[in-house]
Design an enzyme around this catalytic site. Structure first.
Site, PDB file in Angstrom:
ATOM      1  CB  VAL A 180      -5.022   4.631  -4.773  1.00 36.75           C
ATOM      2  CG1 VAL A 180      -5.601   5.736  -5.618  1.00 36.75           C
ATOM      3  CG2 VAL A 180      -5.283   4.892  -3.289  1.00 36.75           C
ATOM      4  CD  GLU A 181      -0.659   2.757  -1.483  1.00 40.66           C
ATOM      5  OE1 GLU A 181      -0.358   1.757  -0.828  1.00 40.66           O
ATOM      6  OE2 GLU A 181      -0.346   3.909  -1.144  1.00 40.66           O
ATOM      7  N   GLY A 182      -4.031  -0.823  -5.275  1.00 40.80           N
ATOM      8  CA  GLY A 182      -4.751  -2.082  -5.405  1.00 40.80           C
ATOM      9  C   GLY A 182      -6.217  -1.853  -5.170  1.00 40.80           C
TER      10      GLY A 182
END
Length: 825
Positions: free
Chosen positions: A501-503
């Site tokens: 997640v988040e990149g």
């Protein structure tokens, strides 16, 4: 002989000027002085002096008279530069411009100002924040039974949800003026870390609304009317937020987003208003199944120019706030991503919303990507690093307990060299994680460091993965048998979530850290690109010649420091850590030179050579990581145990830097550039080795012992859950051992020497007492120790009915095992 001396002196002077980074006028004066010296010493004839002087004057004028230099030299270079300058999309540009540069820029530029690092202040927890950790966080952890959450209910119990709302856990980042807690980033990080040591589901539930989501977007960009409408509900928990970004066709590449909003007129609350008709499909959205308000990212199109700009049709990514019950919005089915936190899908067909629902109002149409990148950067520096730190602190504390209690071949397993390879690594990485957590979170309190937070997200979650795998290996069957006793299995299953997640980590390492860092952190590259786009020859000329001097300086510095073994580099402190500062300065200069040469040789092609740029990103990352460790050590008590951990972390970082450079140079596609970089970066060869067995063993030994450092490196672990808590029972055993281990060791020695009669521990202890080999107190202590020892190594087992879903089948005796009933020595 005189000529040779002059030549050597000239070369030495030139080297010194390059090493210190002398400006162009000093070089010009030095060259003129050399010509005069040669003439004065009759080492050059009159005719030769006249020719050389004429050339010198011409060159001096060409380089130092800026209008002439721009017309003759810079203009052709400027034209060529503009032709090869790679195209940059609006989203790439916004990503580059988002956030701030910070300490990573010092490390990238090759000559770090160590005083900035030493003077930087960690964000201290306020009395209110510390009290929240000590009281509200403790109370919330006690309400949560992680096994029931993950295996039985697949959700937090109602009383936990109620307490989260009541105590404003979802409003830590919302300012006090709006009713929130207004906590610092460091305090938010500490809260999430503590909760994660109890329950991943609990931590994720709390951290997401305090990371990328409606709350943060409203705080930064919302109109006053939007803040007034939504913030009170977000503060008291009556509104549960989620944010819809990813979807079936879009993950890390938000530009591929197919979700579309078209500006048009429609009906809202019985009135015709200007609005947006939306169609979207989102997945992997945390808190979606329970959300009452959705932050939504979509591409905005205005085919009829209704927003007021007739020349603009495609606005790009835009963010809006939509009630979950709004007509056309569908909260879809739930995902189950390895842990029980709420995660699911959101869909919308022909959803009409007023344009005023755009976060920040219609003026922020098309500015959603910039908003997301800036907020995402801050979230990367708090939430996921906190999860990683929780894994490090838990593994550090618990593998120490288990390694001391669990015996194989009559020896505590923590003393086996093979096990110590893993536990030493756990100790070194746990130290690194805490150093990075407090440094990065404190940075977020001072600015919005986009590159640093990308480094933290990638490397800390990868360390988390390694630590959990090592912990699983050490505890073996104790870790893989799930149940109320197991404190590692959920983290093991949920680790891929943090990686993704988040990149996603692959993207973050291969595209972001160096791709964004090289342009943002470099003193000249981004300004040169801006000058080219603005067609500003004057600015480009100044930048170009500054850049040339910068590259020469860093090449000479890197080579000189490499030849000297970094002894000529500066260290801001004395003592045993000083050589590490010198090596970091050496590699900082080497990175600056290598990055310049790489961008000069490969140009725009570097954008597509991800493995090369990733390795330079690894160098930058490890320079930052080592800086965090050095800072953390200097801020601590600096005892022997502290130094053992810091040395492990610093040795590891230097080795990783050298390995990254070596891999980068070996795989560079241009032969002559490979040779130059090898000479500059490793003039005496790569002499950096992995962490030594001796250093690793010392850290592994320290994990097994009570100490101030052990408490400091695991200070956020929830330890007060009692004897039925997975960590609490280990803590109870640890404390019993402090008083009773000596008596048990005496018994254990007698039993293994064949001195005692009987087949069970109880029988042998009675024999020892009867024969006077142990005192009554020693027998009592040995029995107490053996009881908790067995409890530490025991695993759960269940009835068929319970496994099949009849969770009331074992309520009266949930953790009593068949093995305990038939216990033998």
């Amino acid at each position: 002989m005189t000529a040779l001396v002059i030549l050597l002196l000239a070369l030495g002077a030139a080297w010194a000027l390059a090493y210190v980074g002398a400006p162009l006028w000093v070089w010009t004066a030095a060259l003129g002085g050399l010509l005069l010296a040669l003439a004065a010493l009759d080492l050059i004839g009159t005719a030769a002096f006249a020719v050389a002087g004429a050339l010198y004057v011409a060159l001096a004028l060409l380089l130092n008279l800026r209008p002439l230099r721009r017309a003759v030299l810079t203009a052709p270079i400027f034209a060529a530069f503009k032709k090869v300058l790679p195209e940059m999309s609006s989203t790439e540009r916004e990503a580059l411009e988002a956030g701030d540069t910070w300490w990573e820029a010092e490390m990238f530029r090759g000559r770090p100002d160590w005083r900035k690092l030493l003077d930087f202040k960690y964000t201290a927890l306020t009395a209110e924040e510390q009290s929240f950790l000590d009281n509200e966080c403790e109370a919330l952890c006690k309400l949560c039974d992680d096994w029931k959450v993950e295996f039985e209910a697949r959700d937090l119990p109602p009383e936990v949800w109620a307490y989260i709302r009541e105590k404003k856990f979802l409003a830590m980042l919302i300012k006090k003026e709006y009713g929130g807690l207004g906590f610092s980033a460091n305090a938010q990080s500490a809260v999430v870390t503590k909760l994660a040591t109890k329950s991943i589901t609990l931590a994720v539930t709390v951290m997401v609304p305090n990371s990328l989501g409606p709350g943060e977007l409203l705080m930064h960009y919302g109109t006053e009317a939007q803040k007034k409408q939504w913030l009170p509900g977000l503060v008291d928990g009556s509104e549960i937020p989620c944010f819809g970004l990813t979807g079936p066709e879009v993950g890390s590449d938000a530009t591929a987003m197919p979700d579309l909003g078209v500006v048009c007129y429609g009906e809202h609350e019985g009135k015709k208003v200007l609005g947006i008709r939306l169609n979207f499909s989102k997945r992997y959205i945390t808190l979606a199944p329970v959300a009452t308000v959705i932050g939504l990212a979509f591409k905005l199109r205005d085919p009829n120019g209704l927003l007021g700009d007739a020349s603009r049709r495609d606005y790009g990514i835009t963010c809006a706030l939509i009630p979950a019950r709004h007509p056309g919005v569908e909260i879809g089915r739930r995902h189950y991503p390895g842990a029980a936190f709420m995660n699911g899908t959101i869909h919308g067909r022909d959803v009409f919303i007023p344009v005023d629902w755009i976060i920040g109002g219609p003026a922020m149409a098309g500015k959603g990507w910039r908003m997301l990148v800036e907020c995402l950067s801050a979230g990367r520096g708090i939430s996921l690093p906190a999860l990683a730190t929780a894994a490090g602190q838990t593994a550090y504390r618990m593998t120490g307990v288990y390694g001391r209690f669990r015996r194989q071949f009559k020896v505590p397993i923590g003393k086996f060299e093979g096990v110590q390879e893993a536990t030493g690594r756990i100790g070194g990485l746990a130290y690194t994680l805490e150093a990075m957590r407090v440094m990065t979170a404190s940075a977020v309190d001072h600015c919005a460091p986009s590159v640093v937070t990308a480094i933290a997200k990638y490397h800390m979650t990868e360390m988390m993965r390694r630590i959990i795998n090592d912990g699983m290996d050490v505890m073996a069957g104790r870790a893989i048998q799930q149940g109320p006793r197991n404190f590692m299995a959920t983290a093991y299953k949920a680790t891929p979530v943090a990686i993704t997640v988040e990149g996603a980590n692959i993207l973050t390492r291969n595209l972001m850290i160096f791709g964004q860092g090289a342009i943002r952190c470099h003193e000249y590259v981004f300004p040169e690109m801006e000058a080219a786009r603005d067609n500003d020859l004057v600015a480009f000329d100044k930048l170009l010649f500054g850049h040339i001097g910068f590259s020469i300086n860093r090449a000479v510095r890197a080579f000189t420091l490499g030849v000297s073994g970094a002894r000529l580099a500066r260290a801001p402190v004395t003592g045993q850590i000083a050589p590490y500062f010198r090596h970091l300065e050496r590699f900082s200069a080497a990175l600056a030179f290598s990055a310049d040469l790489t961008m000069g040789v490969l140009g725009g092609k570097l954008k597509f050579m991800e493995r090369l740029s990733a390795r330079l990103g690894d160098v930058l990352s490890q320079l930052y990581i080592a800086s965090c460790v050095a800072k953390y050590y200097l801020e601590g008590p600096r005892g022997e145990a502290e130094w053992a951990h810091a040395r492990w972390a610093l040795d590891h970082a230097l080795y990783e830097i050298a390995q990254a450079f070596d891999g980068f140079i070996r795989n560079f596609p241009v032969a002559w550039a490979r040779a130059v970089m090898r000479l500059v970066v490793f003039p005496l060869g790569n002499r950096f080795a992995p962490v030594s067995d001796r250093v690793n063993a010392r850290v592994a030994d320290l994990i097994l012992e009570p100490s101030e450092l052990r408490e400091r490196l695991s200070w956020l672990v929830f330890v007060s859950g009692g004897k039925d808590d997975p960590i609490g029972r280990m803590e109870h055993a640890w404390h019993v051992a402090q008083d009773c281990e000596a008596a048990y060791a005496k018994f254990f020695k007698l039993a293994n020497q064949g001195e005692l009669a009987g087949d069970t521990v109880a029988e042998r202890l009675r024999d020892a007492l009867a024969r006077g080999l142990m005192t009554p107190q020693e027998v009592e202590q040995a029995e107490a120790y053996d009881t908790v020892r067995y409890d530490v190594i025991a695993t759960d087992d269940f009835s068929k009915a319970y496994i099949a879903g009849d969770y009331d089948a074992e309520r009266t005796e949930p953790t009593v095992m068949a093995a305990a009933r038939a216990r033998v020595a």
